[in-house]
Motif scaffolding. Structure first.
Motif, PDB file in Angstrom:
ATOM      1  N   ALA A 105       1.105  -1.060  -0.452  1.00  0.00           N
ATOM      2  CA  ALA A 105       0.504  -0.058  -0.063  1.00  0.00           C
ATOM      3  C   ALA A 105       0.821   1.032  -0.415  1.00  0.00           C
ATOM      4  N   GLN A 106       2.015   1.085   0.941  1.00  0.00           N
ATOM      5  CA  GLN A 106       2.838   2.121   0.758  1.00  0.00           C
ATOM      6  C   GLN A 106       3.638   2.805  -0.902  1.00  0.00           C
ATOM      7  N   PHE A 107       3.644   1.521  -1.150  1.00  0.00           N
ATOM      8  CA  PHE A 107       4.369   1.629  -2.357  1.00  0.00           C
ATOM      9  C   PHE A 107       3.467   2.026  -3.590  1.00  0.00           C
ATOM     10  N   ALA A 108       1.987   1.895  -3.254  1.00  0.00           N
ATOM     11  CA  ALA A 108       1.344   2.134  -4.560  1.00  0.00           C
ATOM     12  C   ALA A 108       1.205   4.008  -4.210  1.00  0.00           C
ATOM     13  N   VAL A 109       0.659   4.236  -2.727  1.00  0.00           N
ATOM     14  CA  VAL A 109       1.154   6.216  -2.235  1.00  0.00           C
ATOM     15  C   VAL A 109       2.216   6.451  -3.264  1.00  0.00           C
ATOM     16  N   ALA A 110       3.389   5.388  -2.490  1.00  0.00           N
ATOM     17  CA  ALA A 110       4.510   6.296  -3.695  1.00  0.00           C
ATOM     18  C   ALA A 110       4.696   6.509  -4.812  1.00  0.00           C
ATOM     19  N   GLU A 111       3.998   5.258  -5.666  1.00  0.00           N
ATOM     20  CA  GLU A 111       4.188   5.581  -7.064  1.00  0.00           C
ATOM     21  C   GLU A 111       2.774   6.972  -7.369  1.00  0.00           C
ATOM     22  N   HIS A 112       1.903   6.315  -7.245  1.00  0.00           N
ATOM     23  CA  HIS A 112       0.767   7.017  -7.296  1.00  0.00           C
ATOM     24  C   HIS A 112       1.418   8.794  -6.859  1.00  0.00           C
ATOM     25  N   ASN A 113       1.860   9.350  -6.068  1.00  0.00           N
ATOM     26  CA  ASN A 113       2.870  10.221  -6.044  1.00  0.00           C
ATOM     27  C   ASN A 113       4.037  10.741  -6.761  1.00  0.00           C
ATOM     28  N   LYS A 114       4.362  10.119  -7.693  1.00  0.00           N
ATOM     29  CA  LYS A 114       5.151  10.200  -8.506  1.00  0.00           C
ATOM     30  C   LYS A 114       5.373  10.215  -9.636  1.00  0.00           C
ATOM     31  N   LYS A 115       3.399  10.201 -10.441  1.00  0.00           N
ATOM     32  CA  LYS A 115       3.316   9.531 -11.757  1.00  0.00           C
ATOM     33  C   LYS A 115       2.441  11.264 -11.389  1.00  0.00           C
ATOM     34  N   ALA A 116       1.534  11.660 -10.438  1.00  0.00           N
ATOM     35  CA  ALA A 116       0.590  12.908  -9.695  1.00  0.00           C
ATOM     36  C   ALA A 116       1.093  13.598  -9.763  1.00  0.00           C
ATOM     37  N   ASP A 117       2.663  13.645  -9.277  1.00  0.00           N
ATOM     38  CA  ASP A 117       3.066  15.839  -8.633  1.00  0.00           C
ATOM     39  C   ASP A 117       2.343  15.323  -7.705  1.00  0.00           C
ATOM     40  N   SER A 118       1.945  14.581  -6.629  1.00  0.00           N
ATOM     41  CA  SER A 118       0.615  15.097  -5.587  1.00  0.00           C
ATOM     42  C   SER A 118       1.962  14.485  -4.672  1.00  0.00           C
ATOM     43  N   THR A 119       1.262  14.763  -3.250  1.00  0.00           N
ATOM     44  CA  THR A 119       1.685  14.338  -1.279  1.00  0.00           C
ATOM     45  C   THR A 119       1.000  14.196  -1.046  1.00  0.00           C
ATOM     46  N   LEU A 120      -0.424  13.068  -1.287  1.00  0.00           N
ATOM     47  CA  LEU A 120      -0.787  12.225  -0.887  1.00  0.00           C
ATOM     48  C   LEU A 120      -0.133  11.682   0.348  1.00  0.00           C
ATOM     49  N   LYS A 121      -0.702  10.995   1.282  1.00  0.00           N
ATOM     50  CA  LYS A 121       0.282  10.516   2.448  1.00  0.00           C
ATOM     51  C   LYS A 121      -0.914   9.163   2.704  1.00  0.00           C
ATOM     52  N   PHE A 122      -0.056   7.856   3.002  1.00  0.00           N
ATOM     53  CA  PHE A 122      -0.588   6.551   3.817  1.00  0.00           C
ATOM     54  C   PHE A 122      -1.388   6.593   4.862  1.00  0.00           C
ATOM     55  N   ARG A 123      -2.287   6.511   5.476  1.00  0.00           N
ATOM     56  CA  ARG A 123      -2.395   6.247   6.412  1.00  0.00           C
ATOM     57  C   ARG A 123      -2.992   4.541   7.132  1.00  0.00           C
ATOM     58  N   SER A 124      -4.016   3.750   6.654  1.00  0.00           N
ATOM     59  CA  SER A 124      -3.763   2.145   7.089  1.00  0.00           C
ATOM     60  C   SER A 124      -3.981   2.062   5.396  1.00  0.00           C
ATOM     61  N   VAL A 125      -4.472   0.739   5.400  1.00  0.00           N
ATOM     62  CA  VAL A 125      -5.647  -0.336   5.076  1.00  0.00           C
ATOM     63  C   VAL A 125      -6.883  -0.584   5.066  1.00  0.00           C
ATOM     64  N   VAL A 126      -8.193  -0.204   4.366  1.00  0.00           N
ATOM     65  CA  VAL A 126      -8.731  -0.826   5.074  1.00  0.00           C
ATOM     66  C   VAL A 126      -9.496  -2.178   5.054  1.00  0.00           C
ATOM     67  N   ARG A 127      -8.979  -2.395   3.858  1.00  0.00           N
ATOM     68  CA  ARG A 127      -9.718  -3.761   2.911  1.00  0.00           C
ATOM     69  C   ARG A 127      -8.765  -4.145   1.986  1.00  0.00           C
ATOM     70  N   GLY A 128      -8.976  -5.605   1.309  1.00  0.00           N
ATOM     71  CA  GLY A 128      -7.739  -5.970   0.474  1.00  0.00           C
ATOM     72  C   GLY A 128      -8.184  -7.361  -0.157  1.00  0.00           C
ATOM     73  N   GLU A 129      -7.984  -7.315  -1.085  1.00  0.00           N
ATOM     74  CA  GLU A 129      -7.871  -8.866  -2.283  1.00  0.00           C
ATOM     75  C   GLU A 129      -6.897  -9.137  -3.051  1.00  0.00           C
ATOM     76  N   TYR A 130      -6.751 -10.295  -2.777  1.00  0.00           N
ATOM     77  CA  TYR A 130      -5.268 -10.718  -4.030  1.00  0.00           C
ATOM     78  C   TYR A 130      -5.531 -11.538  -5.164  1.00  0.00           C
ATOM     79  N   GLN A 131      -5.352 -12.140  -5.500  1.00  0.00           N
ATOM     80  CA  GLN A 131      -5.583 -13.129  -6.534  1.00  0.00           C
ATOM     81  C   GLN A 131      -4.485 -13.088  -7.115  1.00  0.00           C
ATOM     82  N   VAL A 132      -3.896 -14.708  -7.030  1.00  0.00           N
ATOM     83  CA  VAL A 132      -2.895 -15.565  -7.608  1.00  0.00           C
ATOM     84  C   VAL A 132      -2.395 -15.824  -8.699  1.00  0.00           C
TER      85      VAL A 132
END
Length: 86
Positions: free
Chosen positions: A17-44
């Protein structure tokens, strides 16, 4: 078929999740700060697809975002596939 992530506080989930926020910030020139993961799912697949709902804050404005990350942990590879406000 996607499976729910039972422990959204697991280190690999938080790290993804922290990686996702950091990558988004790089691409969007944003300053979003990670707080938590609310929920999620995964697929192999030929690796792992994570679909995470992330709580984040931009200045004083908090929001939730859906991030999709493709990962190959054994190859130390991650790629942000999408990041959208929900």
């Amino acid at each position: 078929m996607s499976l729910p992530i039972k422990n959204v506080s697991a280190p690999e989930v938080i790290e993804t999740a922290q990686f996702a926020v950091a990558e988004h910030n790089k691409k969007a020139d944003s300053t979003l700060k990670f707080r938590s993961v609310v929920r999620g799912e995964y697929q192999v697949v030929a690796g792992m697809n994570y679909r995470l709902i992330i709580a984040a804050k931009d200045g004083g404005i908090a929001g939730k975002f859906e991030a999709v990350v493709y990962a190959r942990p054994w190859a130390h590879y991650k790629r942000l596939t999408s990041f959208t406000k929900v």
